[in-house]
Design an enzyme around this catalytic site. Sequence first.
Site, PDB file in Angstrom:
ATOM      1  N   HIS A 103     -12.146  36.105  52.869  1.00  0.00           N
ATOM      2  CA  HIS A 103     -12.213  35.989  54.325  1.00  0.00           C
ATOM      3  C   HIS A 103     -13.687  36.136  54.715  1.00  0.00           C
ATOM      4  O   HIS A 103     -14.441  36.854  54.041  1.00  0.00           O
ATOM      5  CB  HIS A 103     -11.499  37.130  55.042  1.00  0.00           C
ATOM      6  CG  HIS A 103     -10.039  37.285  54.749  1.00  0.00           C
ATOM      7  ND1 HIS A 103      -9.579  37.947  53.654  1.00  0.00           N
ATOM      8  CD2 HIS A 103      -8.947  36.916  55.451  1.00  0.00           C
ATOM      9  CE1 HIS A 103      -8.254  37.970  53.676  1.00  0.00           C
ATOM     10  NE2 HIS A 103      -7.843  37.355  54.754  1.00  0.00           N
ATOM     11  N   ASP A 106     -14.730  39.692  54.657  1.00  0.00           N
ATOM     12  CA  ASP A 106     -14.830  40.372  53.359  1.00  0.00           C
ATOM     13  C   ASP A 106     -16.253  40.303  52.848  1.00  0.00           C
ATOM     14  O   ASP A 106     -16.745  41.230  52.214  1.00  0.00           O
ATOM     15  CB  ASP A 106     -13.968  39.685  52.282  1.00  0.00           C
ATOM     16  CG  ASP A 106     -12.511  39.576  52.656  1.00  0.00           C
ATOM     17  OD1 ASP A 106     -12.034  40.454  53.375  1.00  0.00           O
ATOM     18  OD2 ASP A 106     -11.867  38.599  52.209  1.00  0.00           O
ATOM     19  N   GLU A 234      -0.114  30.210  55.379  1.00  0.00           N
ATOM     20  CA  GLU A 234       0.537  31.223  54.545  1.00  0.00           C
ATOM     21  C   GLU A 234       1.611  31.936  55.373  1.00  0.00           C
ATOM     22  O   GLU A 234       1.285  32.745  56.248  1.00  0.00           O
ATOM     23  CB  GLU A 234      -0.522  32.225  54.059  1.00  0.00           C
ATOM     24  CG  GLU A 234       0.021  33.265  53.125  1.00  0.00           C
ATOM     25  CD  GLU A 234      -1.088  34.177  52.582  1.00  0.00           C
ATOM     26  OE1 GLU A 234      -2.224  33.703  52.367  1.00  0.00           O
ATOM     27  OE2 GLU A 234      -0.797  35.366  52.374  1.00  0.00           O
ATOM     28  N   GLU A 270       3.299  33.472  49.257  1.00  0.00           N
ATOM     29  CA  GLU A 270       3.040  34.787  48.661  1.00  0.00           C
ATOM     30  C   GLU A 270       4.374  35.468  48.334  1.00  0.00           C
ATOM     31  O   GLU A 270       5.273  35.540  49.189  1.00  0.00           O
ATOM     32  CB  GLU A 270       2.209  35.630  49.642  1.00  0.00           C
ATOM     33  CG  GLU A 270       1.922  37.024  49.110  1.00  0.00           C
ATOM     34  CD  GLU A 270       0.774  37.714  49.840  1.00  0.00           C
ATOM     35  OE1 GLU A 270      -0.171  37.020  50.283  1.00  0.00           O
ATOM     36  OE2 GLU A 270       0.826  38.949  49.948  1.00  0.00           O
ATOM     37  N   HIS A 273       5.532  38.209  50.672  1.00  0.00           N
ATOM     38  CA  HIS A 273       5.864  37.705  52.003  1.00  0.00           C
ATOM     39  C   HIS A 273       7.265  37.087  51.997  1.00  0.00           C
ATOM     40  O   HIS A 273       8.007  37.192  52.973  1.00  0.00           O
ATOM     41  CB  HIS A 273       4.856  36.653  52.458  1.00  0.00           C
ATOM     42  CG  HIS A 273       3.481  37.198  52.690  1.00  0.00           C
ATOM     43  ND1 HIS A 273       2.464  36.430  53.191  1.00  0.00           N
ATOM     44  CD2 HIS A 273       2.954  38.423  52.488  1.00  0.00           C
ATOM     45  CE1 HIS A 273       1.359  37.163  53.297  1.00  0.00           C
ATOM     46  NE2 HIS A 273       1.643  38.374  52.863  1.00  0.00           N
ATOM     47  N   ASP A 298      -0.218  32.924  46.581  1.00  0.00           N
ATOM     48  CA  ASP A 298      -0.821  34.251  46.598  1.00  0.00           C
ATOM     49  C   ASP A 298       0.122  35.124  45.794  1.00  0.00           C
ATOM     50  O   ASP A 298       1.261  35.394  46.213  1.00  0.00           O
ATOM     51  CB  ASP A 298      -0.940  34.782  48.034  1.00  0.00           C
ATOM     52  CG  ASP A 298      -2.311  34.507  48.624  1.00  0.00           C
ATOM     53  OD1 ASP A 298      -3.067  33.732  48.017  1.00  0.00           O
ATOM     54  OD2 ASP A 298      -2.629  35.082  49.681  1.00  0.00           O
ATOM     55  N   ASP A 309       4.974  45.375  52.500  1.00  0.00           N
ATOM     56  CA  ASP A 309       4.086  44.528  51.718  1.00  0.00           C
ATOM     57  C   ASP A 309       3.237  45.415  50.804  1.00  0.00           C
ATOM     58  O   ASP A 309       2.125  45.784  51.161  1.00  0.00           O
ATOM     59  CB  ASP A 309       3.202  43.760  52.721  1.00  0.00           C
ATOM     60  CG  ASP A 309       2.570  42.537  52.125  1.00  0.00           C
ATOM     61  OD1 ASP A 309       2.971  42.138  51.021  1.00  0.00           O
ATOM     62  OD2 ASP A 309       1.682  41.956  52.772  1.00  0.00           O
ATOM     63  N   ASP A 311       2.015  44.678  47.900  1.00  0.00           N
ATOM     64  CA  ASP A 311       0.949  43.914  47.238  1.00  0.00           C
ATOM     65  C   ASP A 311       0.610  44.433  45.843  1.00  0.00           C
ATOM     66  O   ASP A 311      -0.567  44.641  45.509  1.00  0.00           O
ATOM     67  CB  ASP A 311      -0.332  43.917  48.097  1.00  0.00           C
ATOM     68  CG  ASP A 311      -0.233  42.967  49.277  1.00  0.00           C
ATOM     69  OD1 ASP A 311       0.622  42.075  49.270  1.00  0.00           O
ATOM     70  OD2 ASP A 311      -1.044  43.121  50.217  1.00  0.00           O
ATOM     71  N   ASP A 342      -3.416  38.141  45.161  1.00  0.00           N
ATOM     72  CA  ASP A 342      -3.545  38.855  46.438  1.00  0.00           C
ATOM     73  C   ASP A 342      -2.816  40.189  46.265  1.00  0.00           C
ATOM     74  O   ASP A 342      -1.739  40.414  46.815  1.00  0.00           O
ATOM     75  CB  ASP A 342      -2.931  38.003  47.552  1.00  0.00           C
ATOM     76  CG  ASP A 342      -3.232  38.550  48.931  1.00  0.00           C
ATOM     77  OD1 ASP A 342      -3.813  39.651  49.008  1.00  0.00           O
ATOM     78  OD2 ASP A 342      -2.877  37.893  49.933  1.00  0.00           O
TER      79      ASP A 342
HETATM   80  C1  XUL Z   1      -1.790  39.494  54.202  1.00  0.00           C
HETATM   81  C2  XUL Z   1      -2.271  38.402  53.339  1.00  0.00           C
HETATM   82  C3  XUL Z   1      -3.652  37.911  53.605  1.00  0.00           C
HETATM   83  C4  XUL Z   1      -3.802  36.435  53.436  1.00  0.00           C
HETATM   84  C5  XUL Z   1      -5.160  35.900  53.805  1.00  0.00           C
HETATM   85  O1  XUL Z   1      -0.502  39.930  53.931  1.00  0.00           O
HETATM   86  O2  XUL Z   1      -1.599  37.993  52.427  1.00  0.00           O
HETATM   87  O3  XUL Z   1      -4.519  38.605  52.799  1.00  0.00           O
HETATM   88  O4  XUL Z   1      -3.573  36.064  52.121  1.00  0.00           O
HETATM   89  O5  XUL Z   1      -5.487  36.168  55.110  1.00  0.00           O
HETATM   90 CO    CO Z   2      -1.918  36.513  50.990  1.00  0.00          CO
END
Ligand code: XUL
Ligand code: CO
Length: 440
Positions: A103, A106, A234, A270, A273, A298, A309, A311, A342
């Site tokens: 991003h 970032d 996404e 993702e 998600h 992702d 989430d 992750d 991610d």
């Molecule tokens: C948030 C997510 C983000 C996107 C990019 O859940 O997955 O990091 O991948 O904005």
């Molecule tokens: Co993501």
Amino acid sequence: MAFTKHFASIPQITYEGAESDNPFAYKYFNPDEKILGKKMKDHMRNAVCYWHTFRGTALDIFGPGTLVRPWEDGTNSQEMALKRTEVVFDFITKLGVEYYCFHDRDVAPEGANVAETNKNLWQVAEKLKQLQKASGVKLLWGTANMFSHPRFSQGAASTPNADVFAYCANSVKEAIDVTKFLGGENYVFWGGREGYNSLLNTDMGREQAHIAKFFQMAVDYAKKAKFDGQFLIEPKACEPTKHQYDFDSATVLGFLRKNGLDKHFKLNIEQNHATLAGHDFNHELAVCVADNALGSIDSNRGDVMNGWDTDQFPNDYRECAQSWGIILKQKGGLGTGGLNYDAKVRRDSYDIEDMFYAHICGIDTWARGLRIAAKIAADGELDKFVKARYSSYDKGIGKEIETGKTDFEKLQAYILKKGEAAPLASARQEYLENLFNKYC
Ligand code: XUL
Ligand code: CO
């Protein structure tokens, strides 16, 4: 070649095969090995994500960050941003990974005003370009963070405040330009706060129309700027908002079609998600592939025992084997997309070593899945079964249905004459689950 000394104690990560006991080696990912006619690295196109791995400190609502990185000076300064880039590239190259994603925020901090913010971003972009050139690492995708700063707290393109909408236009315009400048192959839109927390204060129709306008402007700008990377949306069901408009793949594809945007976008799916939307990951992939709209992945996972989430790094190679079965049905597989990890190490995985173990696990999980998917494809049993299951559409009345040569009246005459439909064959789910186990 290393730009810094921070990973000097870690050996270069290479493939050693499934028998290896070396925790700093791939057991399944052999980048140049050909699987189904293509190098593993070209199927996978692995990417390190800048945010979790280099900007995450593992803070949570119960306590501060626990990941104290020796290269960080504790500030979010431009000087630190520039210095950090070298560490990032050392990590990526030590892993033997070819791509990264970021991003805008970032890589570079906000300045005192919009112009200064843009200037910071471009200064870091110049540095990233040099590092890409020196290391051979490429940009899989760029994006703009339009969810962290308080100005985005009521949405980005869906904000009730037109000035914030304009601010977002600047962010995406610059992020597209920077992505192009760095040769990025895709540009991602994740609408973190494009949703609502209460319907009492929300004009949903207006907010969604604004998002469509924003996407159209992005498409128009990309054309003008000659950015020919793939636009990706996404989906995510919720978090941070109660309800996010890009809820899941089916919702996004419908939204794009409604607004005449479908030919300009694919989806970035993702895992975690998908589960937030009440789907499994492979469901989401299948929805995209059925529409030739799978753009990138992702990769991460949630925890089956809680619903947010988390992750975590992926570790379920059986799920990934099935994913490959779906991905490979799309012509060109992931195409210009890839596997962006991610994912973040746990709050109590403090060490630099943990960053490596995490990525090795994620990459090997997908590589092992790919090897299994190749066995399934070579054997052909599963594909044969599915093909046979639909074979009544290959000839006769079925073929007429598929080719649009019949209608309700003709079908009624057909079935009246027959008196009853032909008996159904067993769907053989358990047999196929046994078969799948055999390959794993
Ligand atoms: C948030 C997510 C983000 C996107 C990019 O859940 O997955 O990091 O991948 O904005
Ligand atoms: Co993501």
